[in-house]
Design an enzyme around this catalytic site. Structure first.
Site: not given
Ligand code: CMC
Length: 435
Positions: A311, A369
């Site tokens: 998240h 989720d």
């Molecule tokens: N699986 C694997 N790696 C992950 C994941 C994941 N679900 N989420 C983040 N990472 C890794 C990412 O690859 C990155 O690694 P590195 O530093 O080596 O490049 C690090 O963690 C930071 O990730 P980020 O993409 O910069 O983080 P963000 O804050 O932009 O992403 C997120 C947040 C929710 C988009 C992401 O965690 C994600 O894609 N999760 C899966 C989708 C999901 O479950 N979304 C629902 C969110 S809760 C409901 C809502 O509020 O809408």
């Protein structure tokens, strides 16, 4: 928001004698905020923060998240207490008005909302224009946006009464639109709302009842749906809420703004994640395939993510996920499901991920989720409807945030800046002279 008189920081541009003292804005809880509003006028520079990871786009009194501690408050009340003791319509009152209602206010509010559950009969005709296999989120975007064409007496955003009625209409009618989007996709007749039922009950009734049979709903399932709505009701300045605020900052009507929010919610990184979790679990299929799946997730050359994990704000267990997990067990018990392979798979996946250095280091925990899809599937809700349910619940959050923004005298047109890295000015070359 208190504007402290003492400057918090002084910013001096390297190689220049220009500097600016940045005042500090006090939050009631949470990090202090540096006020950079004078930055461009004084120093002629912008700030760069793609994804707004360190930028407060507005002042708000509605929802507070402490991502490190895993805390979520609606108007100061912890989500755990609200999920346990409150109901969704009371949460709607709280989010919109700032305090919990007394008994008279609650009855009046509930009656007010539930009186608006029917759609203008001509709106029904919209469905004839949608393909039978349209994704219900596409129908939601279209029909909610189209409400502005029907409810002219609640589109004047400068009129408090219009704003109040628009809020009631949106909260009350979105479940009807959502249920009909589903009924249309399976070719069943639309079921009209029943205002004597509770909010979540009425929604389940419109989705699941058919005219040829009596409909009986378990109170446990109605309670679970109501709780799911509570958990999704608001979540401060997330992508869809920010979209609603940005659209609203132009003076657009409330129905158009909420349609914009629904569109933003649709993506798999946001509201589409619960649908994606179930697809992911189905693809993994068996506990023995988990290590291979985790290997793919960790492989930087693959685009596979562990859906329902991670998240932007929570760097701890999402408090909503804990309540979801408990609700999941309650629902399965009520339905007499002793063994749900998807739940077993999810629990094992969570266990393995939480022990894995990759997830530990990045502070990736289950989010709301991770378990919600399993609950919904057990309740007989089809997968394409998952994000729709999120939209139904989040409508009150969007409307509350939109209303707060419109009523905030300091609100301005939302208009981010950019670092332009494209070509500098150049002259047009006629096509015949181009290389
Ligand atoms: N699986 C694997 N790696 C992950 C994941 C994941 N679900 N989420 C983040 N990472 C890794 C990412 O690859 C990155 O690694 P590195 O530093 O080596 O490049 C690090 O963690 C930071 O990730 P980020 O993409 O910069 O983080 P963000 O804050 O932009 O992403 C997120 C947040 C929710 C988009 C992401 O965690 C994600 O894609 N999760 C899966 C989708 C999901 O479950 N979304 C629902 C969110 S809760 C409901 C809502 O509020 O809408």
């Amino acid at each position: 928001m208190t504007d402290s008189t003492k400057p918090a920081a002084t910013l001096t541009l390297a190689g220049s004698n220009k500097s600016l003292s940045l005042p500090m804005l006090d939050a009631s809880i949470g990090p202090t905020v540096l006020d950079i509003r004078k930055l461009y006028d004084t120093l002629g520079v912008f700030t760069y923060d793609p994804g707004f990871g360190a930028t407060a786009s507005c002042e708000s009194k509605i929802t507070y998240i402490d991502g490190d501690a895993g805390v979520l408050l609606y108007r100061g009340y912890p989500i755990e207490q609200l999920a346990e003791h409150s109901d969704f319509l009371e949460i709607c009152y709280l989010l919109l008005n700032g305090d919990l209602p007394n008994a008279t206010q609650r009855d009046e509010f509930n009656r007010g909302v539930m009186r608006h559950t029917m759609l203008h009969e001509q709106i029904r005709r919209f469905w004839d224009g949608f393909r039978r296999d349209a994704h219900p989120m596409a129908v939601m975007c279209g029909v909610v946006g189209a409400m502005a064409a029907f409810y002219h007496d609640s589109v004047d955003i400068t009129n408090e009464e219009h704003r109040r009625i628009a809020a009631f209409r949106l909260i009350a009618k979105v479940p009807t639109i959502a249920a009909w989007a589903y009924k249309y996709s399976i070719g069943q007749p639309f079921i009209y709302p029943r205002n004597d039922l509770g909010y979540a009950e009425n929604f389940l009734y419109m989705m699941q009842a058919v005219p040829c049979e009596d409909y009986k709903l378990s109170p446990v399932l109605a309670k679970a749906m109501d709780r799911l709505f509570i958990l999704h009701a608001d979540h401060e300045q997330n992508a869809s809420t920010s979209t609603v605020r940005l659209a609203g900052s132009t003076g657009a009507n409330p129905f158009a703004c909420i349609a914009a929010g629904i569109a933003a919610l649709w993506g798999p990184a946001h509201g589409g994640a619960n649908e994606a979790v179930l697809k992911m679990l189905a693809e993994i299929g068996n506990k023995k395939n988990i290590p291979e799946f985790i290997r793919k997730v960790k492989d930087k050359n693959s685009s596979v993510r562990l859906m329902g994990f991670g998240h932007r704000v929570y760097k701890n267990y999402d408090p909503r996920a804990k309540i979801m997990q408990k609700t999941c067990h309650e629902v399965l018990n009520e339905l007499g499901i002793k063994n749900e392979p998807l739940l077993d798979l999810a629990v094992e996946l969570e266990r393995i991920a939480l022990e894995d250095e990759y997830f530990v280091q990045r502070r990736l925990y289950p989010n709301v989720d991770f378990y919600s899809g399993i609950i919904l599937k057990a309740m007989g809700i089809p997968t394409p409807m998952f994000t729709v349910l999120f939209a139904v619940a989040r409508t009150v959050g969007w409307v509350s945030q939109w209303k707060e923004m419109i009523e905030d005298p300091s609100q301005r047109l939302g208009r981010p800046r950019q670092i332009y890295t494209g070509p500098t000015q150049r002259d047009y070359v006629p096509v015949g002279k181009r290389a």
